[in-house]
Design a protein around this motif. Structure first.
Motif, PDB file in Angstrom:
ATOM      1  N   TYR A 107      -4.106   2.109   8.415  1.00 23.67           N
ATOM      2  CA  TYR A 107      -2.900   1.971   7.602  1.00 23.67           C
ATOM      3  C   TYR A 107      -1.743   2.766   8.196  1.00 23.67           C
ATOM      4  N   THR A 108      -2.040   3.919   8.761  1.00 23.09           N
ATOM      5  CA  THR A 108      -1.002   4.708   9.422  1.00 23.09           C
ATOM      6  C   THR A 108      -0.427   3.924  10.604  1.00 23.09           C
ATOM      7  N   LYS A 109      -1.295   3.281  11.362  1.00 19.48           N
ATOM      8  CA  LYS A 109      -0.843   2.468  12.497  1.00 19.48           C
ATOM      9  C   LYS A 109      -0.036   1.264  12.012  1.00 19.48           C
ATOM     10  N   ARG A 165     -11.110   6.755   9.168  1.00 16.94           N
ATOM     11  CA  ARG A 165     -10.921   5.645  10.115  1.00 16.94           C
ATOM     12  C   ARG A 165     -10.056   4.543   9.514  1.00 16.94           C
ATOM     13  N   GLU A 166     -10.303   4.203   8.271  1.00 14.94           N
ATOM     14  CA  GLU A 166      -9.503   3.175   7.605  1.00 14.94           C
ATOM     15  C   GLU A 166      -8.083   3.663   7.352  1.00 14.94           C
ATOM     16  N   ASN A 167      -7.936   4.921   6.943  1.00 12.43           N
ATOM     17  CA  ASN A 167      -6.595   5.480   6.725  1.00 12.43           C
ATOM     18  C   ASN A 167      -5.780   5.444   8.008  1.00 12.43           C
ATOM     19  N   PHE A 207       1.694   1.019   9.270  1.00 10.05           N
ATOM     20  CA  PHE A 207       2.979   1.526   8.782  1.00 10.05           C
ATOM     21  C   PHE A 207       3.938   1.775   9.941  1.00 10.05           C
ATOM     22  N   ALA A 208       3.421   2.352  11.031  1.00 10.84           N
ATOM     23  CA  ALA A 208       4.240   2.620  12.214  1.00 10.84           C
ATOM     24  C   ALA A 208       4.704   1.313  12.865  1.00 10.84           C
ATOM     25  N   LEU A 209       3.829   0.319  12.920  1.00 14.13           N
ATOM     26  CA  LEU A 209       4.213  -0.973  13.501  1.00 14.13           C
ATOM     27  C   LEU A 209       5.299  -1.649  12.664  1.00 14.13           C
ATOM     28  N   LEU A 210       5.186  -1.564  11.354  1.00  5.70           N
ATOM     29  CA  LEU A 210       6.210  -2.147  10.486  1.00  5.70           C
ATOM     30  C   LEU A 210       7.545  -1.422  10.667  1.00  5.70           C
ATOM     31  N   PHE A 262       0.838  -1.194   0.000  1.00  9.91           N
ATOM     32  CA  PHE A 262       0.000   0.000   0.000  1.00  9.91           C
ATOM     33  C   PHE A 262       0.870   1.239   0.000  1.00  9.91           C
ATOM     34  N   SER A 263       0.300   2.310  -0.525  1.00 11.38           N
ATOM     35  CA  SER A 263       0.960   3.611  -0.571  1.00 11.38           C
ATOM     36  C   SER A 263       0.069   4.609   0.136  1.00 11.38           C
ATOM     37  N   MET A 264       0.696   5.476   0.928  1.00  7.94           N
ATOM     38  CA  MET A 264      -0.057   6.476   1.679  1.00  7.94           C
ATOM     39  C   MET A 264       0.250   7.868   1.139  1.00  7.94           C
ATOM     40  N   PHE A 265      -0.809   8.651   0.954  1.00  7.09           N
ATOM     41  CA  PHE A 265      -0.691  10.032   0.530  1.00  7.09           C
ATOM     42  C   PHE A 265      -1.410  10.894   1.568  1.00  7.09           C
TER      43      PHE A 265
END
Length: 130
Positions: free
Chosen positions: A85-87, A80-82, A89-92, A58-61
């Protein structure tokens, strides 16, 4: 200008597609882009414990996430869904290494492909799923 952040699993460095020369070219490109300003490349070592399954690419903008699957790329726009993904990304990121450790992992992969005959082509041929 915003920063661009990439997280890769170490297995991606060894997933051969196109033969050793193609892979060495791709790895060389990673080494080159690591020096770009405002780019952060992190790798999750194959032995690192992870707090979350890496899942689909996934890619975040700014206010949208693009999720990639075999059949499509689809936008996720609900806040809420975004945030999920932010969480993720931080966990990874917590499992990833940065800087010189990334360079060392990429160079190890280059040496792996250096040990293969340069005229060896991939035995797998790309297949269309549809």
């Amino acid at each position: 200008m915003d920063w661009v952040h990439y997280r890769l699993g170490e297995h991606a460095l060894y997933t051969e597609f196109g033969g050793p020369e193609v892979m060495k070219g791709q790895l060389g490109r990673l080494l080159a882009v690591m020096r770009l300003p405002r780019l952060s490349l992190c790798i999750i070592p194959r032995s690192a414990p992870v707090g979350i399954w890496p899942g689909n690419s996934f890619s975040m903008f700014d206010d949208i996430v693009l999720v990639e699957t075999y059949s499509a790329e689809f936008p996720v726009t609900q806040l809420r869904e975004n945030e999920l993904y932010t969480k993720a990304f931080a966990l990874l990121k917590q499992s990833a290494v940065h800087g010189t450790a990334v360079r060392a992992l990429v160079l190890t992969a280059v040496r792996h492909f250096d040990q293969m005959p340069s005229d060896q082509e991939s035995t797998m041929q790309p297949v269309e799923l549809y």
